[in-house]
Design an enzyme around this catalytic site. Structure first.
Site, PDB file in Angstrom:
ATOM      1  N   GLN A 182      -2.201  -4.532  13.306  1.00 57.34           N
ATOM      2  CA  GLN A 182      -2.401  -4.206  11.888  1.00 57.34           C
ATOM      3  C   GLN A 182      -1.638  -2.948  11.521  1.00 57.34           C
ATOM      4  O   GLN A 182      -0.972  -2.877  10.503  1.00 57.34           O
ATOM      5  CB  GLN A 182      -3.886  -3.997  11.555  1.00 57.34           C
ATOM      6  N   HIS A 208       2.007  -2.912  10.394  1.00 62.05           N
ATOM      7  CA  HIS A 208       2.391  -3.493   9.099  1.00 62.05           C
ATOM      8  C   HIS A 208       2.823  -2.427   8.105  1.00 62.05           C
ATOM      9  O   HIS A 208       3.767  -2.626   7.345  1.00 62.05           O
ATOM     10  CB  HIS A 208       1.201  -4.251   8.474  1.00 62.05           C
ATOM     11  N   HIS A 213      -9.655  -8.789   8.023  1.00 58.94           N
ATOM     12  CA  HIS A 213      -9.693  -9.524   9.295  1.00 58.94           C
ATOM     13  C   HIS A 213     -10.810  -8.968  10.168  1.00 58.94           C
ATOM     14  O   HIS A 213     -10.973  -7.749  10.238  1.00 58.94           O
ATOM     15  CB  HIS A 213      -8.393  -9.341  10.084  1.00 58.94           C
ATOM     16  N   ASP A 244      -2.171 -15.118  11.753  1.00 56.03           N
ATOM     17  CA  ASP A 244      -1.024 -14.755  10.916  1.00 56.03           C
ATOM     18  C   ASP A 244       0.022 -15.865  10.881  1.00 56.03           C
ATOM     19  O   ASP A 244       0.791 -15.963   9.929  1.00 56.03           O
ATOM     20  CB  ASP A 244      -0.361 -13.473  11.447  1.00 56.03           C
ATOM     21  N   HIS A 246     -23.852 -26.558 -35.049  1.00 53.87           N
ATOM     22  CA  HIS A 246     -24.195 -27.066 -33.715  1.00 53.87           C
ATOM     23  C   HIS A 246     -25.415 -27.994 -33.810  1.00 53.87           C
ATOM     24  O   HIS A 246     -25.403 -29.117 -33.297  1.00 53.87           O
ATOM     25  CB  HIS A 246     -24.537 -25.910 -32.764  1.00 53.87           C
TER      26      HIS A 246
END
Lengths: 434, 434
Positions: A258, A261, A327, A360, A419
């Site tokens: 992670q 990234h 995750h 992934d 209505h």
């Protein structure tokens, strides 16, 4: 990296700080984005080309905005066969999971004789944003385009920035595998604007999806309403719950997967085993010595990483529900009780043999997932992003007689006489015919 | 009111004008809303009370923001028994439909031996916005709260403005019936801000839903990301497809039932029968002479109403797909072919015995529906607004061996080495043990 311990008196404050620590970092880009969107809306292709040429150091004209089929073929020819095979494994598995995810229509007659139901239909057109530059991920193309195809969307337009003219062959190969043939070399807020409002070259779409940087996220937020959007993606996150029976290196790599990234990514280890905590911390340091993206990963780990020691796995699950991570890995002997206790997470990777990286690429479920605690109220990308429901009601004379009077009474109470009359004239007509 | 005819050469331009005619009317309120939200975020209850006291001519303090159980009981005691019975008919039917709508979890093992699935979980907390003043509709309370309850949401907070201190007894009776006990006398952007960011008195929620005016809609747009929101509601719309075999008065009342909601509402009649068109036009004029809300209805009908004559019902269905109306009535002998051809509509009312007003109150499906052509890409409120999906993957050693190598290859191609290593160290470990 922060070390937290649930048995310490300052834990609550430390944990709250951990959850909040990425909030203030968000750049304010709403002003520039508003200007870009207004320009694209007003001046179409001209503005789109101007922004693209400026931001991506390109030289496009309306005539060259679209990436041609020949360019796609030429790019795909550069991709090694083994890589195309891996892409095929991923695409096939993603396709299969999203097909299983498609919901069924519903239709039934209730005890008042009213036919009720809902019908799912696909969107006519969708725009896929694919990040360029450092985040040009072929896997994201598959994850965005395949669910749209499975859902039955008729037209899929894709925008991908090509900074300095660089086409990513594997991105184009992924688009080809996913059946996307309409691809434009534009990115940023200007791409989102083009897809939402349309230009002479890019017809407008009904929904824009796909992850992007802060400008893309803000642009999606601003065009919401004109078109649909998916969740606004923030930096990636993982929580790994690990017991003492793990290879510390494997856990360290999961955390670093992670962290590599994005400097803003967040990796959190939760463990009831203080020894494992120490070993993983050491393993992270060791891996950072050789990892190619060590600079990014170290920045993320130092600033946002955390190791939390807990009393037991129930406590771990409760922390997860507060974090609502994108995750969650369950690297423990008996994952089932924790799995059952977790309510808020984008995706769960169950057991030691399923690191998050499987999801992934080749797991099957989507890797576009809710970040920044939004798993509390939203879900990952799916076929549901590309279909919508129409509900329907069909009443026969007898069923109108049974349920109509209550509608008349409520409409009158709300002061909506037309209505009420629209029902009561029909009831009166039925009475006359009876 | 505009008269359009698909056989005329100017039809395309006229029809485009009809679709666009409400776009430019939207007030720009983003500036004031940004200020209100910032104030509520920074100063909490103080700001909330200030705005409420100013806009609703009230005199609230943090201690009196919440409507007490005694106030609710006192209000409910004012509601006639017959009206409570009608409310019960509506609530029971709404509950029943939304229960039928709840999706199932999914779990399967694929041919690579990987366990895959998705699990639905309810949101922890939801904020319901209920409009006050001229649009204080008890039916909306049922339509918002019941799906949240059916979905299993633990906490439902409701905000309803009480301008000049006026509590609407039937609104509170609807809240009671739907099990909502946490109700605040606040409205507007400040209510949305309080629910999204939280104040000392109102704890933050995970998602804000419910229709509102332009300020409420803009506030929802601005808090999106911090919390989830439902679709942004615009003025109401109906398209009525009618053949020659209708009571013109019934059709006129259906058109006026939308028009009486809001001067910005839009009612469109599509018919292949020019005689019916003329009769309905006349009937609308006649009803407007006596309708209590004639002023609103006339403004809407004059400015935004339309009667479109078409060659046949297929053409009618195709126009509907471009309009993507919130409500569609099929007042025709054989509704099935048109029903099948329509792709974009929020809700469909099938056959002469089911006017749209049935769906507003007692049909069962939700009456909070996508407006302003957003039925192209979005759906009405439902249990899906109150649940979210967590996907999961569980791989055994043999399945990791089968799908892992493709993940390693794709991760390497994307330059994400920690991703690749997190899989390959596990594959190497399996090899060592083999």
């Amino acid at each position: 990296m922060k070390r937290l311990d649930t048995t310490q008196p300052d834990f609550k404050a430390e944990f709250a700080g951990l959850l909040a620590d990425r909030d203030s970092d968000t750049a304010r880009v709403d002003g520039p984005v508003t200007e870009i969107l207004a320009a694209v809306r007003a001046r179409g292709d001209d503005a789109l080309c101007e922004f693209t040429n400026r931001f991506d150091r390109a030289n496009v004209t309306p005539a060259t905005l679209r990436i041609t089929a020949a360019e796609v073929e030429a790019a795909c020819a550069q991709v090694p066969a083994r890589l195309l095979e891996s892409l095929e494994v991923a695409a096939t598995r993603i396709e299969s999971f999203h097909k299983a995810q498609m919901p069924s229509d519903m239709r039934y007659v209730d005890d008042a004789g009213v036919t009720l139901g809902m019908r799912w239909t696909a969107l006519d057109s969708v725009g896929l944003y694919v990040p360029g530059g450092k985040a040009a991920y072929p896997s994201s193309v598959l994850m965005n385009a395949i669910p749209a195809h499975v859902a039955g969307v008729g037209r899929i337009a894709m925008c991908v920035p090509t900074p300095d003219g660089a086409l990513n062959p594997l991105v184009l190969a992924a688009a080809r595998r996913a059946g996307v043939t309409e691809i434009y070399r534009v990115g940023g807020a200007q791409a989102v604007g083009a897809m939402a409002y349309g230009t002479a070259t890019i017809a407008p779409v009904d929904r824009v999806v796909g992850p992007g940087n802060a400008y893309v996220a803000e642009a999606k937020r601003q065009v919401f309403g004109t078109v649909g959007i998916d969740s606004i993606a923030g930096p990636s996150e993982v929580v790994v719950i690990a017991d003492g029976n793990n290879d510390p290196r494997a856990i360290a790599l999961d955390l670093l997967a992670q962290a590599e990234h994005d400097p803003m990514a967040q990796s959190i280890l939760i463990t009831p085993d203080a020894g494992m905590a120490a070993k993983v911390e050491q393993a992270v340091a060791t891996e950072l010595e050789t990892l190619p993206r060590a600079e990014i990963a170290r920045t993320s780990w130092d600033a946002h990483g955390a190791i939390i020691t807990v009393r037991d796995l129930n406590e771990a699950a409760d922390l997860v529900n507060t974090i609502a991570p994108e995750h969650l890995e369950l690297m423990i002997d008996d994952p089932a009780p924790v799995f059952d206790r977790v309510r808020h997470a984008g995706a769960i990777f169950v057991g030691r043999h399923c690191p998050e990286a499987i999801g992934d690429y080749v797991g099957g479920p989507n890797h576009v997932l809710p970040t920044s605690r939004t798993a509390r109220f939203s879900s990952g990308l799916s076929v549901f992003d590309f279909i919508k429901r129409t509900t329907f009601i069909e009443a026969q004379p007898e069923s109108l007689r049974r349920i109509g009077p209550a509608a008349v009474s409520l409409a009158q109470a709300e002061g909506l006489d037309a209505h009420a009359l629209s029902v009561s004239v029909r009831l009166a007509d039925l009475d006359r015919r009876a």
